[in-house]
Scaffold this motif. Structure first.
Motif, PDB file in Angstrom:
ATOM      1  N   ARG A  27       0.829  -1.203   0.000  1.00  0.00           N
ATOM      2  CA  ARG A  27       0.000   0.000   0.000  1.00  0.00           C
ATOM      3  C   ARG A  27       0.865   1.256   0.000  1.00  0.00           C
ATOM      4  NH1 ARG A  27      -5.111   1.026   1.659  1.00  0.00           N
ATOM      5  NH2 ARG A  27      -6.585  -0.410   0.808  1.00  0.00           N
ATOM      6  N   MET A  28       1.938   1.265   0.835  1.00  0.00           N
ATOM      7  CA  MET A  28       2.814   2.428   0.895  1.00  0.00           C
ATOM      8  C   MET A  28       3.546   2.629  -0.427  1.00  0.00           C
ATOM      9  SD  MET A  28       4.311   2.361   4.745  1.00  0.00           S
ATOM     10  CE  MET A  28       5.228   3.852   4.485  1.00  0.00           C
ATOM     11  N   PHE A  29       3.952   1.528  -1.074  1.00  0.00           N
ATOM     12  CA  PHE A  29       4.614   1.642  -2.371  1.00  0.00           C
ATOM     13  C   PHE A  29       3.694   2.316  -3.373  1.00  0.00           C
ATOM     14  CE2 PHE A  29       5.123  -0.174  -6.617  1.00  0.00           C
ATOM     15  CZ  PHE A  29       6.371   0.332  -6.923  1.00  0.00           C
ATOM     16  N   ARG A  30       2.444   1.884  -3.426  1.00  0.00           N
ATOM     17  CA  ARG A  30       1.495   2.491  -4.364  1.00  0.00           C
ATOM     18  C   ARG A  30       1.234   3.940  -4.015  1.00  0.00           C
ATOM     19  NH1 ARG A  30      -3.116  -1.205  -3.916  1.00  0.00           N
ATOM     20  NH2 ARG A  30      -1.786  -2.875  -3.265  1.00  0.00           N
ATOM     21  N   TRP A  31       1.233   4.277  -2.729  1.00  0.00           N
ATOM     22  CA  TRP A  31       0.966   5.638  -2.297  1.00  0.00           C
ATOM     23  C   TRP A  31       2.118   6.567  -2.685  1.00  0.00           C
ATOM     24  CZ3 TRP A  31       1.737   7.724   3.214  1.00  0.00           C
ATOM     25  CH2 TRP A  31       1.189   8.995   3.329  1.00  0.00           C
ATOM     26  N   PHE A  32       3.362   6.150  -2.446  1.00  0.00           N
ATOM     27  CA  PHE A  32       4.512   7.012  -2.727  1.00  0.00           C
ATOM     28  C   PHE A  32       4.887   7.051  -4.200  1.00  0.00           C
ATOM     29  CE2 PHE A  32       5.669   6.283   1.857  1.00  0.00           C
ATOM     30  CZ  PHE A  32       5.425   7.588   2.227  1.00  0.00           C
ATOM     31  N   SER A  33       4.631   5.986  -4.957  1.00  0.00           N
ATOM     32  CA  SER A  33       5.089   5.937  -6.344  1.00  0.00           C
ATOM     33  C   SER A  33       3.965   6.041  -7.356  1.00  0.00           C
ATOM     34  CB  SER A  33       5.854   4.640  -6.592  1.00  0.00           C
ATOM     35  OG  SER A  33       4.953   3.554  -6.528  1.00  0.00           O
ATOM     36  N   SER A  34       2.748   6.241  -6.915  1.00  0.00           N
ATOM     37  CA  SER A  34       1.573   6.304  -7.787  1.00  0.00           C
ATOM     38  C   SER A  34       1.444   5.029  -8.612  1.00  0.00           C
ATOM     39  CB  SER A  34       1.635   7.525  -8.695  1.00  0.00           C
ATOM     40  OG  SER A  34       1.664   8.708  -7.933  1.00  0.00           O
ATOM     41  N   GLY A  35       1.877   3.907  -8.086  1.00  0.00           N
ATOM     42  CA  GLY A  35       1.739   2.627  -8.755  1.00  0.00           C
ATOM     43  C   GLY A  35       2.760   2.374  -9.847  1.00  0.00           C
ATOM     44  N   GLU A  36       3.705   3.285 -10.062  1.00  0.00           N
ATOM     45  CA  GLU A  36       4.731   3.098 -11.096  1.00  0.00           C
ATOM     46  C   GLU A  36       5.957   2.450 -10.466  1.00  0.00           C
ATOM     47  OE1 GLU A  36       5.568   6.826 -12.870  1.00  0.00           O
ATOM     48  OE2 GLU A  36       3.483   7.189 -13.417  1.00  0.00           O
ATOM     49  N   TYR A  37       6.524   1.510 -11.165  1.00  0.00           N
ATOM     50  CA  TYR A  37       7.704   0.844 -10.650  1.00  0.00           C
ATOM     51  C   TYR A  37       8.927   1.733 -10.840  1.00  0.00           C
ATOM     52  CZ  TYR A  37       5.049  -3.360 -10.029  1.00  0.00           C
ATOM     53  OH  TYR A  37       4.134  -4.264  -9.583  1.00  0.00           O
ATOM     54  N   PRO A  38       9.921   1.617  -9.954  1.00  0.00           N
ATOM     55  CA  PRO A  38      11.109   2.464 -10.057  1.00  0.00           C
ATOM     56  C   PRO A  38      11.951   2.121 -11.283  1.00  0.00           C
ATOM     57  CG  PRO A  38      11.382   0.833  -8.338  1.00  0.00           C
ATOM     58  CD  PRO A  38       9.970   0.716  -8.818  1.00  0.00           C
ATOM     59  N   TYR A  39      12.904   2.967 -11.552  1.00  0.00           N
ATOM     60  CA  TYR A  39      13.800   2.794 -12.690  1.00  0.00           C
ATOM     61  C   TYR A  39      14.576   1.495 -12.559  1.00  0.00           C
ATOM     62  CZ  TYR A  39      17.979   3.338 -15.483  1.00  0.00           C
ATOM     63  OH  TYR A  39      18.998   3.132 -16.342  1.00  0.00           O
ATOM     64  N   SER A  40      14.700   0.758 -13.637  1.00  0.00           N
ATOM     65  CA  SER A  40      15.464  -0.478 -13.640  1.00  0.00           C
ATOM     66  C   SER A  40      16.860  -0.219 -14.216  1.00  0.00           C
ATOM     67  CB  SER A  40      14.758  -1.532 -14.491  1.00  0.00           C
ATOM     68  OG  SER A  40      15.581  -2.668 -14.614  1.00  0.00           O
ATOM     69  N   PRO A  41      17.912  -0.555 -13.483  1.00  0.00           N
ATOM     70  CA  PRO A  41      19.263  -0.346 -14.003  1.00  0.00           C
ATOM     71  C   PRO A  41      19.624  -1.322 -15.115  1.00  0.00           C
ATOM     72  CG  PRO A  41      19.362  -1.446 -11.902  1.00  0.00           C
ATOM     73  CD  PRO A  41      17.923  -1.091 -12.140  1.00  0.00           C
ATOM     74  N   ASN A  42      18.781  -2.295 -15.401  1.00  0.00           N
ATOM     75  CA  ASN A  42      19.068  -3.273 -16.437  1.00  0.00           C
ATOM     76  C   ASN A  42      18.610  -2.811 -17.814  1.00  0.00           C
ATOM     77  OD1 ASN A  42      20.064  -4.971 -14.460  1.00  0.00           O
ATOM     78  ND2 ASN A  42      18.055  -5.841 -14.067  1.00  0.00           N
ATOM     79  N   GLY A  43      18.168  -1.587 -17.923  1.00  0.00           N
ATOM     80  CA  GLY A  43      17.698  -1.065 -19.204  1.00  0.00           C
ATOM     81  C   GLY A  43      18.856  -0.662 -20.100  1.00  0.00           C
ATOM     82  N   GLU A  44      18.615   0.275 -20.984  1.00  0.00           N
ATOM     83  CA  GLU A  44      19.657   0.696 -21.919  1.00  0.00           C
ATOM     84  C   GLU A  44      20.739   1.489 -21.197  1.00  0.00           C
ATOM     85  OE1 GLU A  44      18.068   4.760 -23.859  1.00  0.00           O
ATOM     86  OE2 GLU A  44      16.866   2.983 -24.324  1.00  0.00           O
ATOM     87  N   LYS A  45      21.947   1.431 -21.719  1.00  0.00           N
ATOM     88  CA  LYS A  45      23.074   2.114 -21.097  1.00  0.00           C
ATOM     89  C   LYS A  45      22.992   3.611 -21.366  1.00  0.00           C
ATOM     90  CE  LYS A  45      26.342  -1.535 -20.734  1.00  0.00           C
ATOM     91  NZ  LYS A  45      27.711  -1.762 -20.450  1.00  0.00           N
ATOM     92  N   ALA A  46      23.565   4.371 -20.457  1.00  0.00           N
ATOM     93  CA  ALA A  46      23.568   5.823 -20.595  1.00  0.00           C
ATOM     94  C   ALA A  46      24.438   6.238 -21.773  1.00  0.00           C
ATOM     95  CB  ALA A  46      24.080   6.459 -19.314  1.00  0.00           C
ATOM     96  N   LYS A  47      24.056   7.345 -22.394  1.00  0.00           N
ATOM     97  CA  LYS A  47      24.801   7.829 -23.553  1.00  0.00           C
ATOM     98  C   LYS A  47      25.990   8.694 -23.151  1.00  0.00           C
ATOM     99  CE  LYS A  47      20.592   7.677 -26.180  1.00  0.00           C
ATOM    100  NZ  LYS A  47      19.472   8.412 -26.706  1.00  0.00           N
ATOM    101  N   ASP A  48      25.957   9.255 -21.942  1.00  0.00           N
ATOM    102  CA  ASP A  48      27.013  10.159 -21.496  1.00  0.00           C
ATOM    103  C   ASP A  48      27.943   9.475 -20.491  1.00  0.00           C
ATOM    104  OD1 ASP A  48      25.077   9.950 -19.622  1.00  0.00           O
ATOM    105  OD2 ASP A  48      25.051  12.053 -19.087  1.00  0.00           O
ATOM    106  N   ARG A  49      28.646   8.460 -20.940  1.00  0.00           N
ATOM    107  CA  ARG A  49      29.515   7.691 -20.060  1.00  0.00           C
ATOM    108  C   ARG A  49      30.976   8.145 -20.125  1.00  0.00           C
ATOM    109  NH1 ARG A  49      27.584   2.683 -18.270  1.00  0.00           N
ATOM    110  NH2 ARG A  49      29.677   1.855 -18.381  1.00  0.00           N
ATOM    111  N   VAL A  50      31.276   9.183 -20.887  1.00  0.00           N
ATOM    112  CA  VAL A  50      32.650   9.649 -21.055  1.00  0.00           C
ATOM    113  C   VAL A  50      32.840  10.936 -20.259  1.00  0.00           C
ATOM    114  CG1 VAL A  50      34.360  10.415 -22.735  1.00  0.00           C
ATOM    115  CG2 VAL A  50      32.741   8.632 -23.344  1.00  0.00           C
ATOM    116  N   ILE A  51      33.943  11.026 -19.518  1.00  0.00           N
ATOM    117  CA  ILE A  51      34.269  12.249 -18.787  1.00  0.00           C
ATOM    118  C   ILE A  51      34.909  13.221 -19.765  1.00  0.00           C
ATOM    119  CG2 ILE A  51      35.643  13.226 -16.927  1.00  0.00           C
ATOM    120  CD1 ILE A  51      35.408  10.553 -15.504  1.00  0.00           C
ATOM    121  N   LYS A  52      34.319  14.394 -19.876  1.00  0.00           N
ATOM    122  CA  LYS A  52      34.800  15.379 -20.844  1.00  0.00           C
ATOM    123  C   LYS A  52      35.601  16.497 -20.191  1.00  0.00           C
ATOM    124  CE  LYS A  52      31.052  14.434 -23.994  1.00  0.00           C
ATOM    125  NZ  LYS A  52      29.925  14.934 -24.759  1.00  0.00           N
TER     126      LYS A  52
END
Length: 95
Positions: A31-56
């Motif tokens: 119930r608290m998860f649905r209340w704080f996140s509006s029923g949306e699941y958090p970001y998954s780190p297993n998705g696509e890799k970030a595009k800005d991985r280089v230190i400039k």
């Protein structure tokens, strides 16, 4: 006989006679998860890799940032704090 009555109460009402309306921990967490996140699941780190991985920033810029944040900025804060201290408390002495 009381054991059977308690079991019948649990079957009929979905709770115990001592704590009628008391929820278990997993129900409350869900119930608290649905209340704080509006029923949306958090970001998954297993998705696509970030595009800005280089230190400039180069070594020269990193050293400049270190100088600013670890020497100049604290010095400015100390000087401004000293000025404010002596303007608002002219009789203040450290020792």
């Amino acid at each position: 006989m009381s054991g059977n009555v308690s079991y019948a109460f649990v079957e009929k009402h979905g709770g115990s006679p001592e704590g009628f309306g008391v929820q278990n921990a997993s129900f409350i967490i869900a119930r608290m998860f649905r209340w704080f996140s509006s029923g949306e699941y958090p970001y998954s780190p297993n998705g696509e890799k970030a595009k800005d991985r280089v230190i400039k920033v180069g070594r020269k810029e990193i050293n400049w940032q270190k100088l600013v944040f670890f020497a100049m900025l604290p010095a400015i804060i100390i000087v401004l704090g000293t000025i404010v201290l002596y303007v608002f408390y002219p009789n203040f002495r450290v020792l």
